[in-house]
Design a protein around this motif. Structure first.
Motif, PDB file in Angstrom:
ATOM      1  N   ALA A  27      53.372 110.690 -31.114  1.00 58.11           N
ATOM      2  CA  ALA A  27      53.828 109.784 -30.059  1.00 58.11           C
ATOM      3  C   ALA A  27      55.214 110.166 -29.529  1.00 58.11           C
ATOM      4  O   ALA A  27      55.556 109.844 -28.402  1.00 58.11           O
ATOM      5  CB  ALA A  27      53.845 108.346 -30.564  1.00 58.11           C
ATOM      6  N   GLN A  28      56.000 110.841 -30.356  1.00 61.09           N
ATOM      7  CA  GLN A  28      57.379 111.193 -29.990  1.00 61.09           C
ATOM      8  C   GLN A  28      57.569 112.712 -30.062  1.00 61.09           C
ATOM      9  O   GLN A  28      58.417 113.219 -30.790  1.00 61.09           O
ATOM     10  CB  GLN A  28      58.366 110.487 -30.929  1.00 61.09           C
ATOM     11  N   GLU A  29      56.799 113.428 -29.292  1.00 63.56           N
ATOM     12  CA  GLU A  29      56.842 114.894 -29.303  1.00 63.56           C
ATOM     13  C   GLU A  29      58.223 115.436 -28.961  1.00 63.56           C
ATOM     14  O   GLU A  29      58.640 116.458 -29.506  1.00 63.56           O
ATOM     15  CB  GLU A  29      55.807 115.464 -28.343  1.00 63.56           C
ATOM     16  N   GLN A  30      58.940 114.759 -28.080  1.00 61.83           N
ATOM     17  CA  GLN A  30      60.266 115.231 -27.676  1.00 61.83           C
ATOM     18  C   GLN A  30      61.235 115.234 -28.866  1.00 61.83           C
ATOM     19  O   GLN A  30      62.007 116.169 -29.038  1.00 61.83           O
ATOM     20  CB  GLN A  30      60.819 114.375 -26.543  1.00 61.83           C
ATOM     21  N   ARG A  38      58.143 121.434 -37.549  1.00 68.09           N
ATOM     22  CA  ARG A  38      57.039 122.369 -37.390  1.00 68.09           C
ATOM     23  C   ARG A  38      55.873 122.060 -38.329  1.00 68.09           C
ATOM     24  O   ARG A  38      54.785 122.587 -38.154  1.00 68.09           O
ATOM     25  CB  ARG A  38      57.504 123.804 -37.657  1.00 68.09           C
ATOM     26  N   ALA A  39      56.113 121.248 -39.349  1.00 66.33           N
ATOM     27  CA  ALA A  39      55.078 120.925 -40.340  1.00 66.33           C
ATOM     28  C   ALA A  39      55.261 119.485 -40.786  1.00 66.33           C
ATOM     29  O   ALA A  39      56.327 118.901 -40.621  1.00 66.33           O
ATOM     30  CB  ALA A  39      55.179 121.864 -41.532  1.00 66.33           C
TER      31      ALA A  39
END
Length: 73
Positions: A27-30, A38-39
């Protein structure tokens, strides 16, 4: 698996001045991109807005050690 341990640590009086946050990276990719996640799971320790340490993986003893560094840094 590690979430209950994270929550238990956040409730301990020794860590009462440490702020614990969970971020839904889908939901909060930014946020995930900004801090370099990264993991999963990834735990990060920040002080004064700067990342000072981190941990990737569900290792309860390493997570506790990371949180302990928050009160000694």
């Amino acid at each position: 698996m590690i979430s209950p341990i994270f929550e238990k640590l956040s409730d301990l009086p020794d860590f009462s001045h440490v702020k614990f946050y969970k971020v839904d990276t889908d939901a909060q990719e930014q946020i995930a991109e900004e801090v370099g996640i990264r993991a999963m799971p990834t735990f990060m320790l920040f002080k004064d807005g700067n990342k000072i340490d981190g941990l990737t993986g569900a290792n309860p003893s390493a997570l506790q050690a990371l949180v302990q560094r928050a009160i000694t840094s």
